[in-house]
Write a protein that holds these residues in place. Structure first.
Motif, PDB file in Angstrom:
ATOM      1  N   SER A  68       0.827  -1.208   0.000  1.00 45.72           N
ATOM      2  CA  SER A  68       0.000   0.000   0.000  1.00 45.72           C
ATOM      3  C   SER A  68       0.861   1.258   0.000  1.00 45.72           C
ATOM      4  O   SER A  68       0.584   2.211  -0.734  1.00 45.72           O
ATOM      5  CB  SER A  68      -0.923  -0.013   1.219  1.00 45.72           C
ATOM      6  N   HIS A  72       0.871   3.984  -2.984  1.00 43.33           N
ATOM      7  CA  HIS A  72       0.434   5.366  -2.703  1.00 43.33           C
ATOM      8  C   HIS A  72       1.447   6.365  -3.255  1.00 43.33           C
ATOM      9  O   HIS A  72       1.074   7.429  -3.736  1.00 43.33           O
ATOM     10  CB  HIS A  72       0.270   5.605  -1.197  1.00 43.33           C
ATOM     11  N   TRP A  76       1.904   9.436  -7.393  1.00 44.76           N
ATOM     12  CA  TRP A  76       2.250  10.841  -7.180  1.00 44.76           C
ATOM     13  C   TRP A  76       3.541  11.204  -7.901  1.00 44.76           C
ATOM     14  O   TRP A  76       3.665  12.289  -8.461  1.00 44.76           O
ATOM     15  CB  TRP A  76       2.358  11.153  -5.685  1.00 44.76           C
ATOM     16  N   ASN A 101      -5.273   6.454  -4.860  1.00 45.14           N
ATOM     17  CA  ASN A 101      -5.216   6.438  -3.394  1.00 45.14           C
ATOM     18  C   ASN A 101      -6.553   6.056  -2.781  1.00 45.14           C
ATOM     19  O   ASN A 101      -6.603   5.330  -1.786  1.00 45.14           O
ATOM     20  CB  ASN A 101      -4.743   7.784  -2.860  1.00 45.14           C
TER      21      ASN A 101
END
Length: 126
Positions: A68, A72, A76, A101
């Motif tokens: 995770s 995440h 980005w 997300n």
């Protein structure tokens, strides 16, 4: 008979800690991920002495945290590269990480709930 009973007690030694980690993971959304980090630390500490099917819970908890975490971060980074490369039009790329997300938060919570259910049922997780 005593040896078998002692073996069962040793195998379940980490069960409360595994439950705490699953609960911290489930509550991580309202805490902005802070409780997930606490859960990861508890998981790493308790995993060292865990045996049997309980160990699978700690392994899974550590694994889903890091999966995770990296999923995440990655969108980005990609969105930032696209935004810099394409200027104002590239700013639309920032919507993708928000969607990713959101999906990850849902996935993380669902996996944690299923992990807690498996723990209550005294089953290993895969």
């Amino acid at each position: 008979m005593t040896d078998e009973r002692d073996h069962d007690l040793v195998a379940e030694e980490g069960r409360p800690a595994a439950a705490v980690v699953w609960l911290l993971y489930i509550l991580s959304i309202p805490s902005a991920g802070t409780l997930a980090i606490v859960g990861l630390i508890v998981g790493y500490v308790a995993r060292g002495s865990a045996r049997g099917w309980i160990r699978t819970h700690f392994d899974q908890q550590v694994r889903i945290f890091w999966q995770s975490f990296w999923w995440h971060i990655l969108p980005w980074v990609i969105a930032a590269i696209v935004a810099v490369a394409f200027g104002p039009v590239g700013l639309l790329a920032l919507l993708l990480p928000l969607l990713v997300n959101l999906i990850l938060l849902i996935w993380f919570t669902v996996v944690s709930v299923f992990g807690l259910i498996a723990l209550v049922q005294a089953k290993p997780v895969s």
